[in-house]
Design a protein around this motif. Structure first.
Motif, mmCIF file in Angstrom:
data_model
loop_
_atom_site.group_PDB
_atom_site.id
_atom_site.type_symbol
_atom_site.label_atom_id
_atom_site.label_comp_id
_atom_site.label_asym_id
_atom_site.label_seq_id
_atom_site.Cartn_x
_atom_site.Cartn_y
_atom_site.Cartn_z
ATOM 1 N N UNK A 162 25.731 -55.928 -27.457
ATOM 2 C CA UNK A 162 25.985 -55.867 -26.016
ATOM 3 C C UNK A 162 27.057 -56.886 -25.613
ATOM 4 N N UNK A 163 26.946 -58.055 -26.193
ATOM 5 C CA UNK A 163 27.902 -59.118 -25.856
ATOM 6 C C UNK A 163 29.307 -58.744 -26.296
ATOM 7 N N UNK A 203 22.775 -48.557 -20.274
ATOM 8 C CA UNK A 203 23.656 -47.480 -20.721
ATOM 9 C C UNK A 203 22.971 -46.625 -21.782
ATOM 10 N N UNK A 204 22.033 -47.214 -22.490
ATOM 11 C CA UNK A 204 21.454 -46.548 -23.658
ATOM 12 C C UNK A 204 20.061 -45.991 -23.404
ATOM 13 N N UNK A 215 16.670 -45.315 -20.551
ATOM 14 C CA UNK A 215 16.205 -45.261 -19.166
ATOM 15 C C UNK A 215 15.415 -46.521 -18.846
ATOM 16 N N UNK A 216 15.489 -46.973 -17.613
ATOM 17 C CA UNK A 216 14.802 -48.219 -17.253
ATOM 18 C C UNK A 216 13.294 -48.177 -17.498
ATOM 19 N N UNK A 217 12.697 -46.972 -17.374
ATOM 20 C CA UNK A 217 11.247 -46.897 -17.520
ATOM 21 C C UNK A 217 10.808 -46.695 -18.972
ATOM 22 N N UNK A 218 11.778 -46.693 -19.918
ATOM 23 C CA UNK A 218 11.391 -46.535 -21.327
ATOM 24 C C UNK A 218 10.776 -47.837 -21.814
ATOM 25 N N UNK A 219 9.587 -47.783 -22.396
ATOM 26 C CA UNK A 219 8.945 -49.017 -22.895
ATOM 27 C C UNK A 219 9.823 -49.699 -23.944
ATOM 28 N N UNK A 220 9.857 -51.021 -23.956
ATOM 29 C CA UNK A 220 10.677 -51.750 -24.930
ATOM 30 C C UNK A 220 10.384 -51.358 -26.376
ATOM 31 N N UNK A 256 12.540 -48.502 -27.555
ATOM 32 C CA UNK A 256 13.997 -48.655 -27.509
ATOM 33 C C UNK A 256 14.518 -49.006 -28.906
ATOM 34 N N UNK A 257 15.134 -48.013 -29.527
ATOM 35 C CA UNK A 257 15.607 -48.192 -30.900
ATOM 36 C C UNK A 257 16.861 -47.351 -31.104
ATOM 37 N N UNK A 258 17.420 -47.405 -32.289
ATOM 38 C CA UNK A 258 18.646 -46.666 -32.596
ATOM 39 C C UNK A 258 18.454 -45.165 -32.408
ATOM 40 N N UNK A 259 17.276 -44.653 -32.763
ATOM 41 C CA UNK A 259 17.032 -43.215 -32.643
ATOM 42 C C UNK A 259 17.101 -42.737 -31.202
ATOM 43 N N UNK A 260 16.687 -43.589 -30.264
ATOM 44 C CA UNK A 260 16.588 -43.159 -28.867
ATOM 45 C C UNK A 260 17.756 -43.633 -28.004
#
Length: 1079
Positions: A463-464, A472-473, A475-480, A483-487
């Motif tokens: 990100x940096x 960008x990658x 949705x805000x409501x997706x649980x941490x 959150x991975x490369x697949x999604x």
């Protein structure tokens, strides 16, 4: 991967996740059937899993139901019956889950392998290897039943496993060795000393794994292969009507049942393991199910209870393959690259690829199905697949590039990639085809667990560096935790104003100082995650593009092989082009090579390849490949070739060819004419031997004075076929031959004299004193059939033309030509006391005798060396072809080796072999001729040999080299005077002849040779074989009478006769006789 005997599958099923891929994979099965990888009568079925996640067990049950349904319908039943399984061998191949390194899954991952013995050239996918293993290694010997094989692993199985199937019942798993460390992340079997499976562990504890260890410390891994006997398969099939297992099949889902997920190994097979209790089994969960709620657990328990009732009484055994290997294809890029490369290899692996600058590929790299033009540097441990790139491009170590073409080459220039996975994908968005590109790091994890990385760096660092944000990658409501490369929605699939390219991902490696333009373009694109992308992949387009690139590089290969005159066979490539429906581009390439060839050998081979394409297109119909090639429609292109206009001839041939493609009979006839065109080019190459033909003027004999030429026959001891054009000037020939008298006579001769009448008198007979046919030639029209070998007196007519006595294309009449040059005409008689098709070189030696007599009668002298080359020229004019060994053997005295170099002009050099004193007589005492009573058909044999040579069939090329090598060994045996060694040479030579020309040994001849074996050191049919004379080297001297008695006492040998042989030490002899009355 061709083997003598494999399983004749009744049904082969390939299961797949996605319904839009069923037809794609159905076609792939059919292509493999056309390539003869699958038996012709096998029923092929690509079957969609009822739901994306029914598990390997559910997919197996559904596939078994579909197979039984199709076989039931074939047998005339109106309902599904398991009776159809009793005589069926069924193979179920599971495609499995998505694979991050191949859009078509692990089954269609391309391997860096090729099979030079395969009849059809093709890429080797993992599916092909597994098909080969199941058909030829694991399957043979098994009773009717159902084999199930996963395609998510790389498998290696040695031949001749020795698995016993006597009285087999139940199910049998195939286990391969692995280390306890490897087993921690995989399945492993616990079995007793009799092979009975006690338990199956997945990611077992250290104690459980050690319990499975064998004496060598290895453990039996779950390999993904299992066999069900008919009885066990019937029990399994019976579950498809019982809830909740009916939901594993399409029938259950079509009836509204709730889907259930089953594992083949940890549900279906586990319930058969002896140590597993019912209680433990019912509460267990297969590893592929993952976590789920109480309702899922209850549903699964009900399914397992049904399996327990049906299958618990079925025995489960294990067959352990100690010398095999198993490797699961994980989602680790590092492991994937390791499986495709050989780190210690001295050079790069290059498979089905054309690379212009080989020196830029590092050792330990791999290139499969690629066309690399210009400077393309590839680092160690990197792999290129299905790429057509144009340099300069620098790809460093640890990279995987897949599915890129020339349009993407520009984006790669100026970069140096390291430890990256860059792939091009064919997609379909709302029905519209498109291309997208994905980029990942070699070290990135494709698993859901853990923090993960992208481009080999943490998400925070990514990100940096790029300015991309997590929103960008995801949705805000997706649980941490999810959150991975697949999604992550990383991959642009559509840009609002331009086509996408690798640059839409590559900018992330080193973000340019462009004011954020690259980032804005990325954000402006419609992007998908890897999981979302799988649903949009166009697998049909992917496989079609691979096929197109394979054939594009194959056309480059064909051009290079022909132009560089390499001894590589193009026949497997021809088969591939025809069977996959794209012979047109190959024909066009062959035309281009032939038209532009500066070497007649290259052009002739290209035309022979065109003939092979046409013959292959006929698919075995339309008649024999050998046949006439003088249809008037083809005379125009032939005339161009005869005049030396190669480009015009090739173009005219192609124009005529287009009229002959509609049905098999026409295709075969067109193929014959292409071979005829090749013969024209061979003739032109061989006519270069004229460079070594010269004469000296001598006294012109008075009219009526005869010149008599007499010659021995010849016996070939080694090297025959290597003297035959084009082998003689492409490979280089070496033949050891003997000049021999038969029954004390020199059986071949000719006599010529001048006559006062300005005409030609020709006579042909079986003996010098008996002329069976007389032919007067009073005009040039009488000579026009000189190039038709079967026309009366054709050889004699060709002799007059080649001797320069007559010019058939002159405007002067025959009589005027004869009067001006010689004051009259000529009379020429030829004879042979040998039967037609003897194999003793009669026609070529006769041509030499005729030329020698004619030239002397015309006031010219010709050396024997010049005469050898003159006969080569005459036989091309006569259009019989043939090599130089016959005239060398019969015109030159004694024992000698003739040799020609691999070059044009064609020049033959002869070395006399010096033997120990007295050996010539000893050899004559031990050498006999046996006439087999069979007439030899050398013409067809010659056509077959030339066809095989131009195809560069590996066995024929190797055999041709062996023929030349053995000639030198045979010469040494003569120098030593060793009859046993010469006998070994003869025996080996006959085997070489049979390899060169299959069919040259009739059954009657084989029986005759078998009868003679105890009495001889060695034996061989003379010349090309097929009939004629057999020559034998007897163990005892002067065995004619003894062998005649042996043959007389043996029934069924026909009209055989034995003849004495004596080595002739004179060769061609010329005598001048007095005048005789004209006929």
């Amino acid at each position: 991967m061709q083997h003598p005997k494999g399983v004749d599958w009744t049904v082969v099923i390939l299961t797949c996740q996605y319904k839009d891929s069923v037809q794609v994979f159905q076609r792939e099965l059919e292509v493999r059937q056309k390539r003869e990888q699958i038996p012709a009568g096998t029923l092929l079925l690509a079957v969609e899993d009822p739901e994306i996640r029914v598990g390997s067990g559910g997919a197996t049950l559904n596939a078994l139901l579909v197979a039984a349904e199709h076989l039931s319908a074939r047998a005339g039943f109106t309902v599904v019956t398991s009776d159809v399984l009793h005589a069926a061998w069924i193979l179920i191949l599971h495609m499995g889950r998505d694979f991050p390194f191949d859009d078509c899954g692990r089954a269609f991952t391309c391997l860096p392998m090729e099979d030079p013995q395969a009849p059809v050239e093709a890429l080797v996918y993992n599916l092909d290897c597994l098909l080969d293993i199941m058909t030829y290694r694991l399957g043979p010997g098994s009773p009717p039943g159902v084999w199930v094989c996963s395609t998510d692993m790389l498998l290696s199985v040695p031949p001749n496993l020795g698995i016993t199937w006597d009285g087999f019942q139940g199910a049998r798993v195939i286990a391969l060795p692995g280390t306890p460390t490897y087993a921690r992340n995989h399945g492993v079997y616990l079995a007793d000393s009799q092979g009975l499976v006690l338990d199956i562990y997945y990611q077992g504890t250290e104690a459980e794994i050690q319990r499975c260890a064998r004496p060598d410390g290895q453990v039996p891994l779950v390999s993904g292969v299992v066999f069900f006997s008919v009885e066990t398969a019937e029990h399994l099939l019976a579950t498809h009507v019982s809830p909740p297992l009916d939901a594993c099949t399409y029938m259950g889902l079509d009836s509204g049942a709730q889907p259930v997920q089953l594992s083949l190994f940890f549900d279906i097979l586990l319930c058969m393991a002896q140590n597993v209790s019912q209680e433990d089994f019912l509460v267990g969960r297969p590893p592929e199910l993952g976590q789920g709620g109480a309702d899922v657990a209850g549903y699964l328990q009900s399914a397992r209870a049904q399996l327990w009732r049906e299958l618990r009484d079925q025995p489960l055994t294990m067959a352990y393959v100690p010398n095999g290997s198993y490797s699961y294809m994980t989602s680790s890029a590092s492991e994937f690259l390791q499986s495709l490369t050989l780190p210690r290899a001295p050079r790069a692996q290059i498979v089905h690829s054309q690379v212009e600058e080989l020196q830029l590929l590092a050792a330990g790299s791999s290139v499969v199905s690629c066309l690399l033009e210009g400077p393309i540097q590839l680092g160690p441990g990197s792999v290129l697949q299905h790429c057509h790139l144009q340099g300069p491009i620098h790809i460093g170590a640890g990279c995987f590039l897949n599915g890129l073409d020339t349009a993407q080459s520009k984006a790669l220039r100026g970069l140096e990639l390291h430890d990256l996975v860059l792939q091009g994908h064919h997609i379909r968005l709302h029905g519209s085809p498109g291309r997208t590109f994905t980029l990942a790091g070699r070290l990135d994890s494709w698993e859901r667990q853990g923090a993960g990385t992208y481009l080999n760096m943490s998400w925070r660092e990514f990100f940096k560096r790029t300015g991309i944000r997590d929103w960008d990658l995801w949705d805000p409501d997706m649980p941490p935790a999810e959150r991975c490369l697949l999604s992550a929605r990383l991959f642009p699939v559509l840009h609002p104003s331009r086509a996408l390219g690798p640059q839409d991902m590559l900018w992330m490696l080193d973000p340019p100082e462009d004011g954020g333009a690259a980032l804005r373009a990325w954000r402006a694109s419609w992007r998908l995650s890897w999981e979302q992308l799988q649903l949009c992949l166009d697998r049909a387009a992917t496989l079609a593009s691979r096929r197109d690139l394979f054939f594009l590089q194959a056309l480059n290969k064909a051009r290079h092989v022909l132009e560089a005159q390499q001894d590589l066979s193009l026949r497997p490539l021809i088969q591939a082009a025809v069977r996959e429906g794209c012979p047109g581009p190959l024909l066009a390439t062959l035309d281009q090579v032939a038209a532009a060839a500066g070497n007649p050998g290259v052009a002739a081979r290209a035309l022979a390849c065109v003939a092979d394409v046409l013959g292959c297109m006929a698919e075995g119909c339309g008649g024999l490949r050998s046949g006439p090639a003088a249809n008037p429609e083809w005379m125009r292109p032939f005339s161009y070739l005869e005049c030396g206009d190669l480009a015009g001839g090739v173009e005219a041939l192609a124009q005529e060819r287009d009229k002959w493609l509609s049905r098999p009979a026409l295709l075969v006839r067109a193929a014959r004419h292409y071979e005829g065109a090749g013969q024209i080019l061979i003739r032109q190459a061989v006519k270069s031997a004229q460079h070594f033909v010269s004469t000296e003027p001598v006294e012109l004999l008075a009219p009526g004075q005869w010149v008599v030429a007499e010659c021995p026959a010849r016996v070939d001891f080694s090297g025959g076929w290597s003297d035959t054009p084009p082998l003689a000037y492409e490979l280089g020939g070496a033949v050891l031959g003997l000049a021999v008298q038969v029954d004390g006579r020199r059986p071949i001769g000719a006599r010529a004299r001048r006559i006062l009448e300005p005409m030609l008198w020709l006579a042909v007979g079986s003996r010098q004193d008996k002329m069976d046919m007389k032919i007067p030639c009073q005009s040039l029209d009488d000579l026009q059939d000189y190039c038709q070998p079967h026309a009366p007196g054709a050889l004699l007519k060709a002799a007059f033309i080649c001797a320069g006595i007559v010019c058939v294309h002159s405007e002067l009449p025959l009589s005027e030509q004869l009067l001006r040059s010689f004051g009259g005409g000529f009379e020429l008689h030829t004879w042979s006391e040998l039967p037609h098709g003897s194999g003793l070189g009669t026609s070529s030696i006769l041509a030499g005798a005729a030329l020698a007599a004619l030239q002397r009668a015309a006031g010219r002298a010709m050396s024997t060396e010049a005469l050898i080359h003159a006969v080569l020229h005459l036989e091309q004019v006569l259009t019989t072809g043939g090599g130089w060994q016959d005239q060398v053997g019969g015109l030159m005295p004694g024992i000698k080796v003739g040799r020609s170099q691999a070059q044009l002009p064609l020049k033959v050099e002869v070395e006399k072999i010096t033997v120990p004193e007295g050996f010539v007589q000893k050899l004559s005492d031990h050498l006999l001729l046996v006439y087999t009573g069979k007439t030899r058909l050398a013409r067809n044999l010659l056509q077959d040999v030339l066809r095989s040579w131009y195809a560069r069939l590996p066995a024929v090329v190797q055999n041709a080299h062996n023929l030349v090598r053995q000639t030198e060994q045979c010469a040494d045996a003569f120098r030593q005077g060793s009859l046993p060694l010469l006998g070994q040479c003869l025996t080996s030579y006959w085997e070489q002849k049979k390899l060169m020309a299959p069919g040259c040994e009739p059954l009657a001849v084989r029986r005759l040779m078998d009868v003679l074996v105890p009495h001889v050191y060695g034996q061989s049919l003379a010349g090309a074989g097929g009939g004629g004379f057999l020559y034998v080297l007897t163990k005892e001297p002067r065995q004619k009478a003894a062998l005649e008695m042996v043959l007389a006492n043996t029934e069924g040998l026909g009209n055989c006769s034995i003849h004495l042989v004596e080595v002739d030490t004179q060769g061609l002899s010329l005598k001048l006789l007095g005048s005789e009355a004209s006929p």
